[in-house]
Design a protein around this motif. Structure first.
Motif, PDB file in Angstrom:
ATOM      1  N   CYS A 293       0.864  -1.179   0.000  1.00 34.45           N
ATOM      2  CA  CYS A 293       0.000   0.000   0.000  1.00 34.45           C
ATOM      3  C   CYS A 293       0.905   1.235   0.000  1.00 34.45           C
ATOM      4  O   CYS A 293       1.864   1.295   0.776  1.00 34.45           O
ATOM      5  N   PRO A 294       0.624   2.209  -0.853  1.00 28.99           N
ATOM      6  CA  PRO A 294       1.478   3.395  -0.891  1.00 28.99           C
ATOM      7  C   PRO A 294       1.267   4.283   0.337  1.00 28.99           C
ATOM      8  O   PRO A 294       0.276   4.151   1.058  1.00 28.99           O
ATOM      9  N   ALA A 295       2.214   5.189   0.564  1.00 22.08           N
ATOM     10  CA  ALA A 295       2.068   6.173   1.643  1.00 22.08           C
ATOM     11  C   ALA A 295       0.737   6.884   1.452  1.00 22.08           C
ATOM     12  O   ALA A 295       0.297   7.116   0.322  1.00 22.08           O
ATOM     13  N   GLY A 296       0.069   7.201   2.549  1.00 24.08           N
ATOM     14  CA  GLY A 296      -1.247   7.840   2.482  1.00 24.08           C
ATOM     15  C   GLY A 296      -2.389   6.841   2.478  1.00 24.08           C
ATOM     16  O   GLY A 296      -3.555   7.216   2.416  1.00 24.08           O
ATOM     17  N   SER A 297      -2.052   5.547   2.542  1.00 24.97           N
ATOM     18  CA  SER A 297      -3.083   4.518   2.541  1.00 24.97           C
ATOM     19  C   SER A 297      -2.694   3.363   3.461  1.00 24.97           C
ATOM     20  O   SER A 297      -1.575   3.300   3.961  1.00 24.97           O
ATOM     21  N   TYR A 298      -3.635   2.429   3.664  1.00 25.84           N
ATOM     22  CA  TYR A 298      -3.431   1.293   4.561  1.00 25.84           C
ATOM     23  C   TYR A 298      -4.354   0.157   4.157  1.00 25.84           C
ATOM     24  O   TYR A 298      -5.294   0.347   3.385  1.00 25.84           O
ATOM     25  N   GLN A 299      -4.103  -1.031   4.688  1.00 22.18           N
ATOM     26  CA  GLN A 299      -4.992  -2.172   4.485  1.00 22.18           C
ATOM     27  C   GLN A 299      -4.862  -3.095   5.689  1.00 22.18           C
ATOM     28  O   GLN A 299      -3.771  -3.572   6.007  1.00 22.18           O
ATOM     29  N   THR A 300      -5.979  -3.349   6.373  1.00 21.57           N
ATOM     30  CA  THR A 300      -5.975  -4.223   7.548  1.00 21.57           C
ATOM     31  C   THR A 300      -6.268  -5.679   7.197  1.00 21.57           C
ATOM     32  O   THR A 300      -5.937  -6.580   7.953  1.00 21.57           O
TER      33      THR A 300
ATOM     34  N   GLU B  54       4.568   5.932   5.482  1.00 22.24           N
ATOM     35  CA  GLU B  54       5.305   4.726   5.112  1.00 22.24           C
ATOM     36  C   GLU B  54       4.452   3.832   4.224  1.00 22.24           C
ATOM     37  O   GLU B  54       3.234   3.843   4.309  1.00 22.24           O
ATOM     38  N   GLU B  55       5.108   3.038   3.381  1.00 30.21           N
ATOM     39  CA  GLU B  55       4.411   2.068   2.531  1.00 30.21           C
ATOM     40  C   GLU B  55       4.126   0.789   3.315  1.00 30.21           C
ATOM     41  O   GLU B  55       4.793   0.490   4.301  1.00 30.21           O
ATOM     42  N   GLY B  56       3.128   0.032   2.855  1.00 29.36           N
ATOM     43  CA  GLY B  56       2.872  -1.297   3.392  1.00 29.36           C
ATOM     44  C   GLY B  56       2.345  -1.344   4.806  1.00 29.36           C
ATOM     45  O   GLY B  56       2.658  -2.278   5.541  1.00 29.36           O
ATOM     46  N   GLN B  57       1.522  -0.391   5.178  1.00 30.60           N
ATOM     47  CA  GLN B  57       1.066  -0.303   6.572  1.00 30.60           C
ATOM     48  C   GLN B  57      -0.361  -0.816   6.763  1.00 30.60           C
ATOM     49  O   GLN B  57      -1.171  -0.804   5.852  1.00 30.60           O
ATOM     50  N   ARG B  58      -0.650  -1.232   8.009  1.00 31.58           N
ATOM     51  CA  ARG B  58      -1.970  -1.738   8.396  1.00 31.58           C
ATOM     52  C   ARG B  58      -2.872  -0.657   8.956  1.00 31.58           C
ATOM     53  O   ARG B  58      -4.032  -0.921   9.258  1.00 31.58           O
ATOM     54  N   GLY B  59      -2.371   0.551   9.143  1.00 32.89           N
ATOM     55  CA  GLY B  59      -3.173   1.629   9.706  1.00 32.89           C
ATOM     56  C   GLY B  59      -2.512   2.966   9.452  1.00 32.89           C
ATOM     57  O   GLY B  59      -1.436   3.040   8.867  1.00 32.89           O
ATOM     58  N   CYS B  60      -3.175   4.015   9.897  1.00 36.22           N
ATOM     59  CA  CYS B  60      -2.667   5.376   9.718  1.00 36.22           C
ATOM     60  C   CYS B  60      -2.311   5.976  11.069  1.00 36.22           C
ATOM     61  O   CYS B  60      -2.753   5.497  12.111  1.00 36.22           O
ATOM     62  N   LYS B  61      -1.521   7.021  11.044  1.00 35.27           N
ATOM     63  CA  LYS B  61      -1.085   7.715  12.257  1.00 35.27           C
ATOM     64  C   LYS B  61      -1.994   8.918  12.500  1.00 35.27           C
ATOM     65  O   LYS B  61      -2.362   9.620  11.557  1.00 35.27           O
ATOM     66  N   GLN B  62      -2.330   9.131  13.749  1.00 34.23           N
ATOM     67  CA  GLN B  62      -3.210  10.235  14.141  1.00 34.23           C
ATOM     68  C   GLN B  62      -2.425  11.543  14.171  1.00 34.23           C
ATOM     69  O   GLN B  62      -1.298  11.585  14.648  1.00 34.23           O
ATOM     70  N   CYS B  63      -3.033  12.618  13.669  1.00 35.45           N
ATOM     71  CA  CYS B  63      -2.429  13.941  13.818  1.00 35.45           C
ATOM     72  C   CYS B  63      -2.377  14.277  15.308  1.00 35.45           C
ATOM     73  O   CYS B  63      -3.177  13.759  16.093  1.00 35.45           O
ATOM     74  N   PRO B  64      -1.457  15.166  15.711  1.00 37.34           N
ATOM     75  CA  PRO B  64      -1.396  15.564  17.125  1.00 37.34           C
ATOM     76  C   PRO B  64      -2.729  16.154  17.609  1.00 37.34           C
ATOM     77  O   PRO B  64      -3.539  16.621  16.804  1.00 37.34           O
ATOM     78  N   THR B  65      -2.923  16.171  18.910  1.00 38.33           N
ATOM     79  CA  THR B  65      -4.131  16.725  19.518  1.00 38.33           C
ATOM     80  C   THR B  65      -4.379  18.151  19.021  1.00 38.33           C
ATOM     81  O   THR B  65      -3.453  18.959  18.980  1.00 38.33           O
ATOM     82  N   GLY B  66      -5.597  18.426  18.626  1.00 39.79           N
ATOM     83  CA  GLY B  66      -5.970  19.748  18.142  1.00 39.79           C
ATOM     84  C   GLY B  66      -5.634  19.985  16.685  1.00 39.79           C
ATOM     85  O   GLY B  66      -5.816  21.082  16.176  1.00 39.79           O
ATOM     86  N   ALA B  67      -5.137  18.947  16.002  1.00 40.36           N
ATOM     87  CA  ALA B  67      -4.754  19.088  14.592  1.00 40.36           C
ATOM     88  C   ALA B  67      -5.523  18.094  13.734  1.00 40.36           C
ATOM     89  O   ALA B  67      -6.019  17.078  14.218  1.00 40.36           O
TER      90      ALA B  67
END
Length: 125
Positions: A55-62, A80-93
């Protein structure tokens, strides 16, 4: 469909379906190929493949055996490529769009201000 033995009279080879890839299998009966589902974090949109695509950066597959990837939702990113999830923006963002691929896509939401210096992000009221 798996066979108990490869001694059957009419075994035919078939291309692996979408969401899977062909893997070489060697055992006491010789060499053959089996289909294996693409692991989570990857996909295969077309059949008859020997590998899966990350999976390209900006996407995920569980899920395993996927035909495609999901874009990161608003408020999340994946750099990052090949991820199972996404990262949360910091609080308030949050991010403005789906499929963000960098933390720099995160910005403070209405009513918050960034008090961090440099590339950091720290949103406060």
């Amino acid at each position: 469909k798996f066979l108990q033995s490869r001694e059957a009279i009419s075994i035919t080879c078939r291309a692996c379906p979408s969401g899977s890839f062909s893997v070489k299998l060697e055992d006491s009966q010789g060499t053959t190929y089996i289909c294996q589902e693409c692991p989570s974090g990857s996909f295969q949109a077309s059949g008859a493949s020997v590998s899966c695509n990350l999976c390209p950066a900006g996407s995920y597959q569980t899920e395993t055996g996927s035909l495609g990837c999901n874009r990161c939702p608003v408020g999340q990113y994946q750099n990052e490529e090949g991820q199972r999830g996404c990262k949360q923006c910091p609080t308030g963002a949050t991010t403005l769009l789906l499929g963000s691929n960098s933390m720099s896509d995160c910005g403070c939401t209405a009513g918050f201000i960034n008090i961090a210096s440099g590339a950091a992000l720290e949103c406060v009221r």
